[in-house]
Design an enzyme around this catalytic site. Structure first.
Site, short mmCIF file in Angstrom:
data_model
loop_
_atom_site.label_atom_id
_atom_site.label_comp_id
_atom_site.label_asym_id
_atom_site.label_seq_id
_atom_site.Cartn_x
_atom_site.Cartn_y
_atom_site.Cartn_z
N ILE A 115 0.87 -1.18 0.00
CA ILE A 115 0.00 0.00 0.00
C ILE A 115 0.89 1.22 0.00
O ILE A 115 1.82 1.32 0.81
CB ILE A 115 -0.95 -0.01 1.22
N GLY A 116 0.61 2.12 -0.92
CA GLY A 116 1.46 3.31 -1.08
C GLY A 116 1.07 4.42 -0.12
O GLY A 116 0.01 4.39 0.52
N SER A 143 5.73 -1.40 -0.94
CA SER A 143 5.21 -0.78 -2.16
C SER A 143 6.22 0.14 -2.84
O SER A 143 6.98 0.85 -2.17
CB SER A 143 3.97 0.04 -1.81
N TYR A 167 6.24 -1.42 -9.65
CA TYR A 167 5.46 -0.83 -10.74
C TYR A 167 6.47 -0.63 -11.87
O TYR A 167 7.46 0.10 -11.71
CB TYR A 167 4.87 0.53 -10.35
N LYS A 275 0.76 -9.62 -9.75
CA LYS A 275 -0.40 -9.18 -8.97
C LYS A 275 -1.41 -8.48 -9.88
O LYS A 275 -1.03 -7.62 -10.68
CB LYS A 275 0.07 -8.20 -7.87
N ARG A 302 -9.81 -0.32 -6.93
CA ARG A 302 -9.32 1.04 -7.18
C ARG A 302 -8.97 1.30 -8.64
O ARG A 302 -8.67 2.42 -9.02
CB ARG A 302 -8.06 1.29 -6.34
N ASP A 330 -6.10 -10.93 -2.68
CA ASP A 330 -6.53 -9.82 -1.82
C ASP A 330 -7.74 -9.16 -2.45
O ASP A 330 -8.23 -9.59 -3.48
CB ASP A 330 -5.40 -8.81 -1.58
N SER A 331 -8.23 -8.14 -1.78
CA SER A 331 -9.38 -7.32 -2.19
C SER A 331 -10.63 -7.77 -1.45
O SER A 331 -11.33 -8.68 -1.89
CB SER A 331 -9.61 -7.34 -3.70
N ARG A 334 -11.53 -8.70 5.32
CA ARG A 334 -11.76 -7.86 6.50
C ARG A 334 -11.73 -8.65 7.81
O ARG A 334 -11.43 -8.10 8.85
CB ARG A 334 -13.13 -7.14 6.41
N ARG A 354 -6.56 -2.53 3.35
CA ARG A 354 -6.99 -1.34 4.10
C ARG A 354 -7.05 -1.53 5.62
O ARG A 354 -6.75 -0.58 6.36
CB ARG A 354 -8.35 -0.87 3.57
C1 FNR Z 1 -3.29 -0.02 -2.65
N1 FNR Z 1 -2.86 -1.10 -3.42
C2 FNR Z 1 -1.61 -1.08 -3.97
N2 FNR Z 1 -1.15 -2.15 -4.68
C3 FNR Z 1 0.09 -2.17 -5.19
O1 FNR Z 1 0.47 -3.16 -5.82
N3 FNR Z 1 0.92 -1.11 -5.00
C4 FNR Z 1 0.54 0.00 -4.32
O2 FNR Z 1 1.31 0.93 -4.16
C5 FNR Z 1 -0.78 0.04 -3.81
N4 FNR Z 1 -1.23 1.15 -3.15
C6 FNR Z 1 -2.47 1.12 -2.54
C7 FNR Z 1 -2.90 2.21 -1.80
C8 FNR Z 1 -4.11 2.15 -1.12
C9 FNR Z 1 -4.53 3.32 -0.29
C10 FNR Z 1 -4.90 0.99 -1.19
C11 FNR Z 1 -6.19 0.88 -0.42
C12 FNR Z 1 -4.50 -0.07 -1.96
C13 FNR Z 1 -3.68 -2.31 -3.53
C14 FNR Z 1 -3.40 -3.27 -2.39
O3 FNR Z 1 -2.16 -3.90 -2.56
C15 FNR Z 1 -4.48 -4.37 -2.31
O4 FNR Z 1 -4.61 -4.96 -3.59
C16 FNR Z 1 -5.83 -3.80 -1.86
O5 FNR Z 1 -5.65 -2.96 -0.75
C17 FNR Z 1 -6.78 -4.92 -1.48
O6 FNR Z 1 -8.05 -4.43 -1.23
P1 FNR Z 1 -8.62 -4.20 0.26
O7 FNR Z 1 -8.65 -5.52 0.93
O8 FNR Z 1 -7.74 -3.21 0.90
O9 FNR Z 1 -9.99 -3.64 0.04
#
Ligand code: FNR
Length: 405
Positions: A115-116, A143, A167, A275, A302, A330-331, A334, A354
């Site tokens: 998560i970034g 990330s 990325y 991914k 997203r 993932d996704s 909870r 999250r």
């Molecule tokens: C992400 N996700 C994400 N994935 C990734 O490969 N590189 C990244 O930098 C990010 N950044 C990111 C920021 C935020 C704020 C969120 C919420 C998500 C996606 C993340 O790895 C993952 O796939 C999701 O968070 C899964 O969904 P849930 O379970 O959070 O709803």
């Protein structure tokens, strides 16, 4: 870059007023805060507290999804279409939560999703998360959009199960430099996120006219990178707006194709995971292209609104691959029961997204630790009550699909 904080906050939160509200001030007790009853209970409550703790724009950036957020909702609804099938008198006093994924031993069947821009949730951002994850033995996927450099995060985490999420930007030399740094800082695998050739269109961010990057959040891997810095030029050192503009120009990469993967495969012997896989076709192609595993994910809803829920895509991805291929998901995770359902349907482990960010926003490192501890307890209890013996051996017989939902 060592010790730098991209947006100038002091990286010290023991006296964080948000923590004090939860009775966690100065708390170093690994068992949690002095007033445990003040912790949020359940994911909706954590989200609500996180919303209070963060500014509106930051919260929306984290919580929001693409478009009208249909996929964001679908990710959760998909879990309701599966029910657990418990077996009683199972003699399962021992239920083992550990998993082994690509040579990595984890005490629990979940990793931290990449998560970034975690400094949006808390000034300590990825460093607090790394410390919490390391203390709990939870593997972390770092990330490319982190606010701190991978070396700083590696130092906070210490030796242990860290993977790097790439990325693949449109400047090959920058990619090369990032991959080499990930290897040098002893990440144990590389996760290529393939569902983000551009950033998805998110209504909440459009409404708020907001992006975290110009403020210096989420660009720590780039601003610490020698090749990126050379591109930026000496005049722009420390100018986060200029750095964010350059990242934005570098980021879009619709031209990336399967043929490019061999370059990455040749560059490192580390395991590679892909991914953002949602179809059997791509799962098969990833295997042929040399990936060692896939992560079934729609990026938490997203990226592409209207896309299939990750859990709904899991059966076809699992079926397309051999039984011993590595499939993560993932996704929408909870609760502990969500993890167990996903394991039963066919993945080897899941990524938590999250929820740990909400823990971070509410109470920094202690909040993340609490979220991880709760998740572990829920998985343990779910496996126990289900009559299962281990996270590795929950299979399809432990779930049933509810039709008509
Ligand atoms: C992400 N996700 C994400 N994935 C990734 O490969 N590189 C990244 O930098 C990010 N950044 C990111 C920021 C935020 C704020 C969120 C919420 C998500 C996606 C993340 O790895 C993952 O796939 C999701 O968070 C899964 O969904 P849930 O379970 O959070 O709803």
């Amino acid at each position: 870059m060592a010790g730098s904080n991209p947006h100038g906050h002091e990286p010290q939160r023991e006296d964080d007023p948000r923590s004090q509200r939860l009775g966690t001030s100065g708390n170093t007790d690994p068992d949690g805060p002095s007033a445990p009853e003040s912790w949020p209970v359940g994911s909706a409550e954590w989200e609500c507290r996180a919303r209070e703790a963060m500014g509106r724009q930051s919260f929306d950036w984290i919580a929001g999804g693409a478009g009208e957020e249909g996929t964001l909702r679908a990710n959760r609804e998909a879990f309701d279409r599966w029910a657990l099938r418990p077996r009683v008198l199972a003699g399962n006093a021992e239920h083992d939560l550990s998993v082994e994924i690509l040579g990595l031993q984890a005490p629990v069947p979940f990793f931290l999703a990449p998560i970034g821009a975690q400094t949006l949730a808390h000034p300590d951002g990825e460093l607090a998360v790394a410390r919490a994850a390391a203390a709990a033995g939870v593997p972390m996927i770092v990330s490319q959009a982190a606010s701190f450099s991978m070396e700083e995060i590696a130092q906070a985490y210490g030796e242990g199960p860290r993977w790097y999420q790439l990325y693949w930007v449109n400047d090959r030399e920058v990619v090369e430099s990032l991959v080499d740094r990930a290897i040098a800082s002893r990440h144990r695998a590389i996760v290529l996120t393939a569902d983000t050739p551009i950033v998805g269109l998110r209504d909440r961010d459009a409404r708020n006219a907001y992006s975290p990057f110009p403020m210096g959040h989420g660009i720590g891997q780039y601003t610490s990178d020698p090749v990126f810095r050379r591109r930026l030029g000496t005049g722009a050192e420390g100018n986060s707006q200029a750095a964010a503009d350059l990242v934005a120009r570098m980021f879009a990469n619709y031209s990336l194709a399967w043929a490019d993967v061999s370059w990455l495969r040749d560059r490192t012997d580390l395991p590679l995971l892909l991914k953002g896989i949602l179809t059997a076709e791509d799962a098969r192609r990833s295997r042929d292209a040399g990936f060692d595993g896939v992560i079934v994910s729609n990026h938490g809803g997203r990226q592409l609104d209207g896309v299939i829920a990750a859990l709904d895509a899991l059966p076809e991805v699992r079926e397309a691959l051999d039984g011993d291929s590595v499939v993560l998901l993932d996704s929408g995770i909870r609760r502990g029961a969500d993890v167990v359902k996903a394991l039963a349907i066919g993945c080897n482990a899941v990524l938590l997204g999250r929820p740990y960010l909400y823990g971070l926003a509410v109470a920094g490192r202690a909040g993340v630790e609490h979220v991880l501890r709760t998740m572990r307890t829920e998985i343990d209890t779910t496996l126990g009550l289900l009559g299962a013996h281990s996270a590795r051996r929950v299979d399809r017989a432990f779930v049933t699909r509810i039709h008509g939902l």
